[in-house]
Design a protein around this motif. Sequence first.
Motif, PDB file in Angstrom:
ATOM      1  N   GLY A 142       0.631  -1.053  -0.302  1.00  0.00           N
ATOM      2  CA  GLY A 142       0.131   0.193  -0.050  1.00  0.00           C
ATOM      3  C   GLY A 142       0.660   1.039  -0.195  1.00  0.00           C
ATOM      4  O   GLY A 142       0.364   2.467   0.399  1.00  0.00           O
ATOM      5  N   ALA A 143       1.953   1.375  -1.058  1.00  0.00           N
ATOM      6  CA  ALA A 143       2.671   2.732  -0.533  1.00  0.00           C
ATOM      7  C   ALA A 143       2.432   3.369  -1.855  1.00  0.00           C
ATOM      8  O   ALA A 143       3.624   4.232  -1.556  1.00  0.00           O
ATOM      9  CB  ALA A 143       4.366   1.522  -1.073  1.00  0.00           C
ATOM     10  N   ASN A 144       1.585   3.635  -2.134  1.00  0.00           N
ATOM     11  CA  ASN A 144       0.944   4.376  -3.653  1.00  0.00           C
ATOM     12  C   ASN A 144      -0.229   5.596  -3.263  1.00  0.00           C
ATOM     13  O   ASN A 144      -0.144   6.292  -3.396  1.00  0.00           O
ATOM     14  CB  ASN A 144       0.438   3.878  -4.501  1.00  0.00           C
ATOM     15  CG  ASN A 144      -0.714   2.938  -4.387  1.00  0.00           C
ATOM     16  OD1 ASN A 144      -1.011   2.315  -2.809  1.00  0.00           O
ATOM     17  ND2 ASN A 144      -1.991   2.635  -4.770  1.00  0.00           N
ATOM     18  N   ARG A 145      -0.359   5.688  -1.355  1.00  0.00           N
ATOM     19  CA  ARG A 145      -0.747   6.236  -1.092  1.00  0.00           C
ATOM     20  C   ARG A 145      -1.035   7.053   0.414  1.00  0.00           C
ATOM     21  O   ARG A 145      -0.110   6.043   1.205  1.00  0.00           O
ATOM     22  CB  ARG A 145      -2.041   7.075  -1.267  1.00  0.00           C
ATOM     23  CG  ARG A 145      -3.176   5.424  -1.131  1.00  0.00           C
ATOM     24  CD  ARG A 145      -4.610   5.485  -1.866  1.00  0.00           C
ATOM     25  NE  ARG A 145      -5.078   4.265  -1.374  1.00  0.00           N
ATOM     26  CZ  ARG A 145      -6.050   4.270  -0.561  1.00  0.00           C
ATOM     27  NH1 ARG A 145      -5.980   4.788   0.490  1.00  0.00           N
ATOM     28  NH2 ARG A 145      -7.148   2.988  -0.466  1.00  0.00           N
TER      29      ARG A 145
ATOM     30  N   ARG B 111      -1.891  -1.438  -5.411  1.00  0.00           N
ATOM     31  CA  ARG B 111      -2.157  -1.671  -7.169  1.00  0.00           C
ATOM     32  C   ARG B 111      -2.009  -0.218  -8.135  1.00  0.00           C
ATOM     33  O   ARG B 111      -2.738  -1.501  -8.792  1.00  0.00           O
ATOM     34  CB  ARG B 111      -3.769  -2.331  -6.243  1.00  0.00           C
ATOM     35  CG  ARG B 111      -4.493  -3.314  -5.231  1.00  0.00           C
ATOM     36  CD  ARG B 111      -5.944  -3.532  -5.822  1.00  0.00           C
ATOM     37  NE  ARG B 111      -6.420  -2.546  -4.552  1.00  0.00           N
ATOM     38  CZ  ARG B 111      -7.566  -1.929  -4.034  1.00  0.00           C
ATOM     39  NH1 ARG B 111      -8.242  -3.163  -4.397  1.00  0.00           N
ATOM     40  NH2 ARG B 111      -8.173  -1.391  -3.409  1.00  0.00           N
ATOM     41  N   SER B 112      -2.053   0.116  -7.668  1.00  0.00           N
ATOM     42  CA  SER B 112      -1.376   0.746  -8.756  1.00  0.00           C
ATOM     43  C   SER B 112      -0.458   2.477  -8.469  1.00  0.00           C
ATOM     44  O   SER B 112      -0.563   2.576  -6.938  1.00  0.00           O
ATOM     45  CB  SER B 112      -2.826   1.491  -9.751  1.00  0.00           C
ATOM     46  OG  SER B 112      -3.859   2.429  -8.374  1.00  0.00           O
TER      47      SER B 112
ATOM     48  N   ARG C 100       7.014  -0.122  -7.150  1.00  0.00           N
ATOM     49  CA  ARG C 100       7.908  -0.844  -7.607  1.00  0.00           C
ATOM     50  C   ARG C 100       7.725  -1.847  -8.504  1.00  0.00           C
ATOM     51  O   ARG C 100       7.797  -2.834  -9.152  1.00  0.00           O
ATOM     52  CB  ARG C 100       9.547  -1.505  -7.084  1.00  0.00           C
ATOM     53  CG  ARG C 100      10.382  -2.373  -7.341  1.00  0.00           C
ATOM     54  CD  ARG C 100      11.513  -1.383  -6.516  1.00  0.00           C
ATOM     55  NE  ARG C 100      12.035  -2.307  -7.088  1.00  0.00           N
ATOM     56  CZ  ARG C 100      13.696  -2.819  -6.196  1.00  0.00           C
ATOM     57  NH1 ARG C 100      14.075  -1.084  -5.231  1.00  0.00           N
ATOM     58  NH2 ARG C 100      14.607  -4.147  -6.021  1.00  0.00           N
ATOM     59  N   ILE C 101       6.315  -2.694  -7.444  1.00  0.00           N
ATOM     60  CA  ILE C 101       5.850  -4.131  -7.828  1.00  0.00           C
ATOM     61  C   ILE C 101       4.142  -3.753  -7.982  1.00  0.00           C
ATOM     62  O   ILE C 101       4.159  -3.315  -6.392  1.00  0.00           O
ATOM     63  CB  ILE C 101       5.960  -5.150  -6.798  1.00  0.00           C
ATOM     64  CG1 ILE C 101       8.004  -5.064  -7.077  1.00  0.00           C
ATOM     65  CG2 ILE C 101       5.994  -6.348  -7.126  1.00  0.00           C
ATOM     66  CD1 ILE C 101       8.966  -6.312  -6.298  1.00  0.00           C
TER      67      ILE C 101
END
Length: 214
Positions: free
Chosen positions: A7-10, A32-33, A37-38
């Motif tokens: 959950g590093a996208n936000r 998920r988006s 990196r992964i």
Amino acid sequence: MTILITGANRGIGAGLAAHYRDRGEEVIGTGRSGAVRIELDVTRPESHAAMARALGETAIDLLICNAGVYLDKGADPETGYGADLWAQTFATNVTGVFLTVQALLPNLRRARGAKVAIIASQMGSSTRAPGGSYIYRASKAAAVNLGRNLAADLKAEAIAVGIYHPGWVQTDMGGPTAEITAEEAVHGLAQRFAALSLETTGCFETWDGLAHPF
């Protein structure tokens, strides 16, 4: 040190990723988006398998299980809390945590003194029951229990597990009127992760270092 954050996208996850990158650490962000990196959907076993293949023999020193959802905020007990929301929430907040740890056990074992940090919530504490948010509260209570049992089983492998309440944070989930900023939460959590050891494994702590009742 190599750190993997789900959950590093936000929100807090993105803040933690930026914090560790600024310190010069190797950060593997998943989501998920977004700028990750992964790509990882924590609810899907095949997504975890793909992540494990992509990582190969990479040693993970710190795994931060941060991905989470809060789908029943403000729900009406007479008409809300549909079965689909229970399934989606537990798939992310509980099963998703376990599947992540399970998939990355070989990578954690390759590190010396690896750590797992589970972002839970004080809303999962049995001592706080003001009503409402039944699904989210139940899922975070299960995440706390999962973390405690993982700590017991992984201690023999020198892997410490900590469970953390990040505070009521000014993110999309917490809202703009929350008590602390994302920066405050990130700084406090990073200190908690650094202090985690086999002596404190299984702890449930707040972002500012207080022991939280279970």
